[in-house]
Design a protein around this motif. Structure first.
Motif: not given
Length: 170
Positions: A141-170
């Protein structure tokens, strides 16, 4: 690609990969995990909608909407679930629904910190943090401890990349 520096000094990379239907059309994502560049596991089949919902929830909480407003520091504000609750848990599943091959989860924890006083008595201050934990196929196992700002940046980066590989936000 999202990445997190873990408390043991290792680096967790999380990369969204498109799931495709029988004719090759992307419709959702899974997440590929790597530890310091080495493949670590694949988790979260069809988890894109949940990540998008979490990103929105963290943004709303940081803005002080709902129950999150009771936390004066925006870094302590997370989507209101149960206290010390799980925000997500993604596992690897085979077609026969057997679990194995990795896990990625995020739990909220409330942490008391002692703040010493100079001219007055010390006091306890409550903070909240997101504990993102990843488990590889071998059970390490591995663990990272995040503030809400750090979690927001991490999750938004994943969502943005997912949008790119799916061809858009929908």
């Amino acid at each position: 690609m999202g990445g997190l520096r873990c408390v043991d000094g290792s680096f967790l990379t999380v990369t969204p990969v498109a799931c495709t239907d029988s004719v090759g059309m992307p419709y959702e994502i899974t997440l590929e995990l790597a530890r310091d560049g080495t493949p670590y596991g694949t988790v979260g089949e069809r988890c894109g909608w949940l990540l998008r919902r979490l990103a929105h929830g963290v943004d709303e909480a940081r803005a002080g909407r709902g129950q999150a407003a009771r936390w004066p520091d925006p870094d302590d504000r997370f989507p209101e679930e149960e206290p010390d609750s799980e925000l997500f848990a993604f596992r690897y599943r085979t077609r026969s629904a057997l679990v194995g091959g990795g896990e990625l989860r995020c739990c909220l924890r409330t942490i008391p910190l002692w703040v010493p006083g100079r001219d007055r008595p010390g006091r306890w201050r409550l903070t909240r943090r997101a504990f993102v934990e990843a488990w590889g196929a071998e059970g390490v196992g591995m663990r990272a401890v995040l503030t809400s700002a750090e979690l927001a940046r991490f999750v938004h980066a994943l969502v943005d990349e997912a949008d790119g590989c799916l061809g858009g936000p929908e």
